[in-house]
Write a protein that holds these residues in place. Structure first.
Motif, PDB file in Angstrom:
ATOM      1  N   LYS A 100       0.823  -1.208   0.000  1.00 48.10           N
ATOM      2  CA  LYS A 100       0.000   0.000   0.000  1.00 48.10           C
ATOM      3  C   LYS A 100       0.859   1.261   0.000  1.00 48.10           C
ATOM      4  CE  LYS A 100      -3.917  -2.070   2.503  1.00 48.10           C
ATOM      5  NZ  LYS A 100      -4.689  -2.048   3.782  1.00 48.10           N
ATOM      6  N   LYS A 101       2.011   1.177   0.649  1.00 49.58           N
ATOM      7  CA  LYS A 101       2.879   2.343   0.793  1.00 49.58           C
ATOM      8  C   LYS A 101       3.798   2.556  -0.402  1.00 49.58           C
ATOM      9  CE  LYS A 101       3.052   2.222   5.870  1.00 49.58           C
ATOM     10  NZ  LYS A 101       3.934   2.059   7.052  1.00 49.58           N
ATOM     11  N   PHE A 102       4.138   1.462  -1.096  1.00 47.09           N
ATOM     12  CA  PHE A 102       5.140   1.551  -2.166  1.00 47.09           C
ATOM     13  C   PHE A 102       4.671   0.845  -3.433  1.00 47.09           C
ATOM     14  CE2 PHE A 102       7.455   1.527   1.885  1.00 47.09           C
ATOM     15  CZ  PHE A 102       8.247   2.665   1.759  1.00 47.09           C
ATOM     16  N   THR A 103       5.117   1.389  -4.563  1.00 49.28           N
ATOM     17  CA  THR A 103       5.026   0.677  -5.833  1.00 49.28           C
ATOM     18  C   THR A 103       6.451   0.275  -6.190  1.00 49.28           C
ATOM     19  OG1 THR A 103       3.074   1.911  -6.586  1.00 49.28           O
ATOM     20  CG2 THR A 103       4.418   0.824  -8.270  1.00 49.28           C
ATOM     21  N   VAL A 104       6.731  -1.016  -6.119  1.00 46.98           N
ATOM     22  CA  VAL A 104       8.105  -1.498  -6.228  1.00 46.98           C
ATOM     23  C   VAL A 104       8.364  -2.074  -7.617  1.00 46.98           C
ATOM     24  CG1 VAL A 104       9.863  -2.985  -5.210  1.00 46.98           C
ATOM     25  CG2 VAL A 104       8.067  -2.012  -3.761  1.00 46.98           C
ATOM     26  N   ILE A 105       9.452  -1.608  -8.231  1.00 45.89           N
ATOM     27  CA  ILE A 105       9.849  -2.042  -9.562  1.00 45.89           C
ATOM     28  C   ILE A 105      11.130  -2.881  -9.461  1.00 45.89           C
ATOM     29  CG2 ILE A 105      10.382  -1.306 -11.917  1.00 45.89           C
ATOM     30  CD1 ILE A 105       7.617  -0.395 -10.915  1.00 45.89           C
ATOM     31  N   ASN A 106      11.053  -4.135  -9.861  1.00 44.66           N
ATOM     32  CA  ASN A 106      12.219  -5.016  -9.992  1.00 44.66           C
ATOM     33  C   ASN A 106      12.996  -5.235  -8.689  1.00 44.66           C
ATOM     34  OD1 ASN A 106      13.931  -6.700 -11.568  1.00 44.66           O
ATOM     35  ND2 ASN A 106      15.446  -5.061 -11.724  1.00 44.66           N
ATOM     36  N   ARG A 107      12.314  -5.194  -7.580  1.00 45.37           N
ATOM     37  CA  ARG A 107      12.941  -5.466  -6.291  1.00 45.37           C
ATOM     38  C   ARG A 107      11.896  -5.998  -5.314  1.00 45.37           C
ATOM     39  NH1 ARG A 107      16.930  -4.676  -8.859  1.00 45.37           N
ATOM     40  NH2 ARG A 107      18.929  -3.802  -8.181  1.00 45.37           N
ATOM     41  N   ILE A 108      12.371  -6.482  -4.174  1.00 45.18           N
ATOM     42  CA  ILE A 108      11.514  -6.815  -3.042  1.00 45.18           C
ATOM     43  C   ILE A 108      11.862  -5.856  -1.919  1.00 45.18           C
ATOM     44  CG2 ILE A 108      10.911  -8.560  -1.328  1.00 45.18           C
ATOM     45  CD1 ILE A 108      11.669 -10.685  -3.414  1.00 45.18           C
ATOM     46  N   GLU A 164      19.285  -8.195 -10.753  1.00 46.91           N
ATOM     47  CA  GLU A 164      19.803  -7.632 -11.988  1.00 46.91           C
ATOM     48  C   GLU A 164      18.940  -6.460 -12.437  1.00 46.91           C
ATOM     49  OE1 GLU A 164      20.392 -10.430 -15.096  1.00 46.91           O
ATOM     50  OE2 GLU A 164      21.638 -11.766 -13.898  1.00 46.91           O
ATOM     51  N   GLY A 165      19.583  -5.452 -13.015  1.00 47.37           N
ATOM     52  CA  GLY A 165      18.867  -4.267 -13.449  1.00 47.37           C
ATOM     53  C   GLY A 165      18.633  -3.300 -12.310  1.00 47.37           C
ATOM     54  N   ALA A 166      18.198  -2.100 -12.664  1.00 48.16           N
ATOM     55  CA  ALA A 166      17.887  -1.091 -11.646  1.00 48.16           C
ATOM     56  C   ALA A 166      16.563  -1.413 -10.969  1.00 48.16           C
ATOM     57  CB  ALA A 166      17.826   0.295 -12.280  1.00 48.16           C
ATOM     58  N   GLY A 167      16.396  -0.898  -9.758  1.00 50.87           N
ATOM     59  CA  GLY A 167      15.152  -1.096  -9.019  1.00 50.87           C
ATOM     60  C   GLY A 167      14.715   0.176  -8.334  1.00 50.87           C
ATOM     61  N   ILE A 168      13.409   0.356  -8.198  1.00 52.23           N
ATOM     62  CA  ILE A 168      12.847   1.554  -7.571  1.00 52.23           C
ATOM     63  C   ILE A 168      11.689   1.151  -6.664  1.00 52.23           C
ATOM     64  CG2 ILE A 168      11.853   3.851  -7.946  1.00 52.23           C
ATOM     65  CD1 ILE A 168      12.841   3.748 -10.818  1.00 52.23           C
ATOM     66  N   ALA A 169      11.562   1.844  -5.549  1.00 53.08           N
ATOM     67  CA  ALA A 169      10.376   1.729  -4.700  1.00 53.08           C
ATOM     68  C   ALA A 169       9.741   3.113  -4.626  1.00 53.08           C
ATOM     69  CB  ALA A 169      10.739   1.221  -3.308  1.00 53.08           C
ATOM     70  N   TRP A 170       8.778   3.364  -5.500  1.00 51.60           N
ATOM     71  CA  TRP A 170       8.074   4.653  -5.484  1.00 51.60           C
ATOM     72  C   TRP A 170       7.207   4.736  -4.234  1.00 51.60           C
ATOM     73  CZ3 TRP A 170      10.204   7.753  -8.739  1.00 51.60           C
ATOM     74  CH2 TRP A 170      10.580   7.363 -10.020  1.00 51.60           C
ATOM     75  N   ILE A 171       7.191   5.898  -3.601  1.00 55.89           N
ATOM     76  CA  ILE A 171       6.407   6.095  -2.385  1.00 55.89           C
ATOM     77  C   ILE A 171       5.008   6.559  -2.781  1.00 55.89           C
ATOM     78  CG2 ILE A 171       6.268   7.297  -0.176  1.00 55.89           C
ATOM     79  CD1 ILE A 171       9.332   7.778  -0.473  1.00 55.89           C
ATOM     80  N   ASN A 172       4.021   5.710  -2.567  1.00 58.85           N
ATOM     81  CA  ASN A 172       2.657   6.023  -2.976  1.00 58.85           C
ATOM     82  C   ASN A 172       2.108   7.234  -2.222  1.00 58.85           C
ATOM     83  OD1 ASN A 172       2.670   3.798  -4.694  1.00 58.85           O
ATOM     84  ND2 ASN A 172       1.801   2.435  -3.150  1.00 58.85           N
ATOM     85  N   GLY A 173       1.491   8.134  -2.956  1.00 54.41           N
ATOM     86  CA  GLY A 173       0.875   9.303  -2.342  1.00 54.41           C
ATOM     87  C   GLY A 173       1.821  10.447  -2.062  1.00 54.41           C
TER      88      GLY A 173
END
Length: 226
Positions: free
Chosen positions: A45-53, A69-78
Motif C-alpha cells: 500500500k505504501k510503495f510501488t516497487v519495480i524489480n525489487r523486493i 539484476e537491473g535497476a530497481g525503484i520503490a516509489w512512495i505512494n501518495g
C-alpha cells in the motif's frame, strides 16, 4: 497388568503433550505467517516497487531493497515532489561494482525520472579516477551515466569529501531549486555535486533507487516540498 496400564498411561500423557506442543507451534506459525502477509500488504500500500523486493524493519525504521539484476525503484505512494529538500540516511557497502543506491525523483514511470545516487565502493579508492565517480546524477531515458561520463566528463559525477566510510551510514541532503540540483553529504557546507537538471519530466513521483546488481538500506527520509 499394572505395569502395562502404567506404561499405556505414560504413553498417552506423552502423546497429549506432544500433540499440544505441535498445536502451539502450528498456531504460532499461522500467527507469524499472518503478520508477514499483513506486513507485505502494508508495504504494497505504501510503495510501488519495480524489480525489487522491499522490506521494513519496524523497530529501526530501515527500508531495504534486495539485490537483483537491473535497476530497481520503490516509489512512495501518495508522495509528490517537484522542488524542495530531500534528506535521508543511506548505507551501501564497499563491494566493487556492487553498490549503487540513492533516490529517484521527478518520476513519471520506471523509465522516466531523475536520480542522484552513490557508489560507496569508490568513496575511499586509491584510484583517483574511481574516487571522482562517487556521486552521480542521471536523467532517464536520455542521460544515463555512460553518456554523461563520455559527453560531459566530471560534470555530473564527482568525489565526496571528506570520504564517508563505504560500509557505514551517511547522511544525504538534496536541494532541488528550479533547474539546480545540489547534493550535500554528512552535513557538509559545500555540495559534493551541483548540476543543472537535464530534463523536465513533469513527473512528481519520488522513491528509493538501486542500480544493477545492488541492494541498499535507507532510514530517516524527510521530504520538504516547496
Amino acid at each position: 497388568m499394572t505395569k502395562i496400564v502404567t506404561s499405556l498411561s505414560g504413553h498417552l500423557r506423552l502423546l497429549k503433550k506432544r500433540t499440544y506442543q505441535t498445536a502451539v507451534l502450528l498456531l504460532m506459525s499461522c500467527i507469524m505467517g499472518g503478520f508477514k502477509v499483513a506486513r507485505a500488504q502494508d508495504l504494497n500500500k505504501k510503495f510501488t516497487v519495480i524489480n525489487r523486493i522491499i522490506s521494513l524493519d519496524r523497530k529501526s525504521g530501515v527500508v531495504h531493497l534486495n539485490k537483483a539484476e537491473g535497476a530497481g525503484i520503490a516509489w512512495i505512494n501518495g508522495q509528490v515532489f517537484d522542488k524542495g529538500v530531500i534528506e535521508f540516511d543511506v548505507k551501501g557497502k564497499d563491494e566493487f561494482q556492487g553498490s549503487f543506491l540513492g533516490i529517484a525523483f521527478h518520476g513519471v514511470n520506471d523509465s522516466i525520472y531523475e536520480s542522484v545516487y552513490f557508489r560507496p565502493f569508490n568513496f575511499r579508492s586509491t584510484d583517483l579516477g574511481r574516487k571522482s565517480h562517487a556521486v552521480q546524477y542521471i536523467a532517464l531515458p536520455g542521460y544515463d551515466w555512460p553518456k554523461l561520463r563520455t559527453g560531459f566528463p566530471n560534470q555530473f559525477e564527482q568525489l565526496v569529501l571528506p570520504a564517508p566510510d563505504p560500509n557505514q551510514w551517511f547522511h544525504v541532503k538534496i536541494i532541488v531549486a528550479g533547474e539546480l540540483v545540489s547534493v550535500y553529504v554528512n552535513n557538509s557546507k559545500r555540495p559534493a555535486l551541483k548540476v543543472k537538471s537535464l530534463t523536465r519530466t513533469g513527473g512528481k513521483m519520488i522513491g528509493y533507487w538501486v542500480g544493477n546488481g545492488a541492494d541498499g538500506n535507507w532510514r530517516n527520509l524527510k521530504i520538504s516540498s516547496e
